[in-house]
Design a protein around this motif. Structure first.
Motif, PDB file in Angstrom:
ATOM      1  N   TYR A 132      40.443  23.408  32.168  1.00 11.47           N
ATOM      2  CA  TYR A 132      40.235  22.342  32.745  1.00 11.47           C
ATOM      3  C   TYR A 132      40.885  22.327  33.966  1.00 11.47           C
ATOM      4  CZ  TYR A 132      40.825  17.534  34.581  1.00 11.47           C
ATOM      5  OH  TYR A 132      40.735  16.209  35.325  1.00 11.47           O
ATOM      6  N   PHE A 133      40.327  22.037  35.264  1.00 11.00           N
ATOM      7  CA  PHE A 133      41.212  22.017  36.582  1.00 11.00           C
ATOM      8  C   PHE A 133      40.589  21.201  37.552  1.00 11.00           C
ATOM      9  CE2 PHE A 133      38.262  25.611  36.733  1.00 11.00           C
ATOM     10  CZ  PHE A 133      37.982  25.907  38.237  1.00 11.00           C
ATOM     11  N   SER A 134      41.436  20.663  38.337  1.00  9.09           N
ATOM     12  CA  SER A 134      41.337  19.618  39.278  1.00  9.09           C
ATOM     13  C   SER A 134      41.911  20.188  40.605  1.00  9.09           C
ATOM     14  CB  SER A 134      41.574  18.411  38.753  1.00  9.09           C
ATOM     15  OG  SER A 134      43.022  18.085  38.736  1.00  9.09           O
ATOM     16  N   CYS A 135      41.333  19.381  41.856  1.00  8.29           N
ATOM     17  CA  CYS A 135      42.129  19.741  42.926  1.00  8.29           C
ATOM     18  C   CYS A 135      41.451  18.569  44.086  1.00  8.29           C
ATOM     19  CB  CYS A 135      41.792  21.035  43.723  1.00  8.29           C
ATOM     20  SG  CYS A 135      42.941  21.588  44.864  1.00  8.29           S
ATOM     21  N   ASN A 160      40.874  26.786  44.932  1.00 12.80           N
ATOM     22  CA  ASN A 160      40.414  26.429  43.639  1.00 12.80           C
ATOM     23  C   ASN A 160      38.786  26.383  43.623  1.00 12.80           C
ATOM     24  OD1 ASN A 160      42.422  24.642  41.606  1.00 12.80           O
ATOM     25  ND2 ASN A 160      43.248  24.951  43.680  1.00 12.80           N
ATOM     26  N   LYS A 164      36.686  28.586  40.927  1.00 16.01           N
ATOM     27  CA  LYS A 164      35.580  28.011  40.072  1.00 16.01           C
ATOM     28  C   LYS A 164      34.376  28.651  40.264  1.00 16.01           C
ATOM     29  CE  LYS A 164      32.690  23.726  40.579  1.00 16.01           C
ATOM     30  NZ  LYS A 164      31.313  24.198  41.271  1.00 16.01           N
ATOM     31  N   PHE A 218      33.930  25.850  31.713  1.00 16.94           N
ATOM     32  CA  PHE A 218      34.922  25.122  32.359  1.00 16.94           C
ATOM     33  C   PHE A 218      34.730  23.509  32.781  1.00 16.94           C
ATOM     34  CE2 PHE A 218      33.137  27.105  35.773  1.00 16.94           C
ATOM     35  CZ  PHE A 218      33.090  26.062  36.943  1.00 16.94           C
ATOM     36  N   TYR A 220      35.718  21.019  35.780  1.00 15.83           N
ATOM     37  CA  TYR A 220      36.375  21.031  37.001  1.00 15.83           C
ATOM     38  C   TYR A 220      36.180  19.709  37.697  1.00 15.83           C
ATOM     39  CZ  TYR A 220      37.412  21.409  42.110  1.00 15.83           C
ATOM     40  OH  TYR A 220      37.915  21.446  43.354  1.00 15.83           O
ATOM     41  N   GLU A 221      37.172  19.103  38.378  1.00 15.66           N
ATOM     42  CA  GLU A 221      37.127  17.715  39.002  1.00 15.66           C
ATOM     43  C   GLU A 221      37.791  17.938  40.171  1.00 15.66           C
ATOM     44  OE1 GLU A 221      36.532  14.007  35.647  1.00 15.66           O
ATOM     45  OE2 GLU A 221      38.595  15.112  35.695  1.00 15.66           O
ATOM     46  N   GLU A 222      37.349  17.017  41.288  1.00 19.07           N
ATOM     47  CA  GLU A 222      37.747  17.082  42.488  1.00 19.07           C
ATOM     48  C   GLU A 222      37.436  15.445  43.148  1.00 19.07           C
ATOM     49  OE1 GLU A 222      34.332  18.267  45.561  1.00 19.07           O
ATOM     50  OE2 GLU A 222      35.627  19.803  44.758  1.00 19.07           O
ATOM     51  N   TYR A 277      45.411  12.728  37.508  1.00 24.45           N
ATOM     52  CA  TYR A 277      44.672  13.823  36.708  1.00 24.45           C
ATOM     53  C   TYR A 277      45.305  14.345  35.537  1.00 24.45           C
ATOM     54  CZ  TYR A 277      40.755  13.765  40.169  1.00 24.45           C
ATOM     55  OH  TYR A 277      39.798  13.457  40.693  1.00 24.45           O
TER      56      TYR A 277
END
Length: 247
Positions: free
Chosen positions: A192-195, A205, A209, A219, A221-223, A236
């Protein structure tokens, strides 16, 4: 929740190291808690997540110990000219936690996450040792070491950076997250990753992705609108806790 501050002697780093820990204070007999290693960013410490977010409140419904080590400005790496911080937090620290506290030693109960420099550290650990972690999360992660090299060209950061990564490119080495993802031959932890869209690390990022998409690695991914700050990370970390522990 119980809050602990711990200091123990690291054989790898040859110094006393500090930890901050949040955990349930009503541990049941024979209960083994899940463990989340939660990493700070550059210039941070083990207290950042506690002082600057609502982490303690967010953990109330989870049976998990959160271990927050102070890692200095190490980039969570074994330095070319210095100490083995990567070996410390991926090997020595878990051994200490699992031999001292009532926590699980199973992969499915071990998690890692971090922000900025710590986001890099979390994914570096998860991609290097995928057999050790169930899920990993990064917030505004430093996904490309060479971007950080360009941003660290003034004293004292340049000298410190060069002592960690040396003077040659980190591309296609074990310090390169893209290389680690491409090289992995086993099932990776859930990622999980976010930016934030206004973050100076946003493009890195997005590039990571795209790299995972090209490799066919799943994965989340959120932004959203947001910068490289605690307002974003406070939001987050709540989403990441749900990703890690509500499934």
């Amino acid at each position: 929740m119980a809050f602990l501050q711990v200091e123990f002697g690291s054989a790898i780093l040859q110094q006393n190291m500090q930890l901050s820990i949040l955990m349930p204070q009503d541990i049941k007999q024979d209960e083994e808690l899940k463990v989340l290693y939660l990493l700070h960013g550059y210039s941070g410490s083990s207290m950042d997540w506690i002082k600057l977010t609502g982490l303690e409140r967010y953990l109330r419904n989870y049976r998990v110990m959160v271990v927050m080590p102070s890692m200095h400005n190490s980039y969570y790496s074994n330095a070319v000219y210095g100490y083995g911080y990567f070996d410390y937090y991926t090997k020595e620290l878990p051994t200490f936690i699992e031999s001292t506290f009532s926590v699980s030693r199973k992969k499915e109960n071990r998690y890692i996450a971090g922000l900025s420099m710590g986001g890099y550290g979390a994914f570096k650990a998860a991609l290097t040792y995928p057999e050790r972690y169930h899920k990993a999360a990064s917030f505004s992660g430093a996904m490309n070491v060479e971007t950080m090299r360009k941003l660290n060209q003034t004293a004292p950061r340049k000298g410190a950076f060069d002592s960690i990564f040396g003077f040659e490119t980190s591309k296609d080495t074990p310090n390169d997250l893209h290389f680690l993802a491409s090289s992995c031959k086993t099932t990776l932890p859930e990622l999980y990753f976010s930016c934030g869209k206004q973050d100076f690390l946003y493009q890195d990022n997005l590039a990571f992705k795209k790299h995972l998409e090209n490799l066919g690695i799943p994965f989340v991914y959120e932004e959203s609108d947001g910068d490289h700050n605690w307002d974003f990370w406070d939001t987050y970390i709540q989403k990441a806790l749900k990703f890690m522990f509500d499934k």
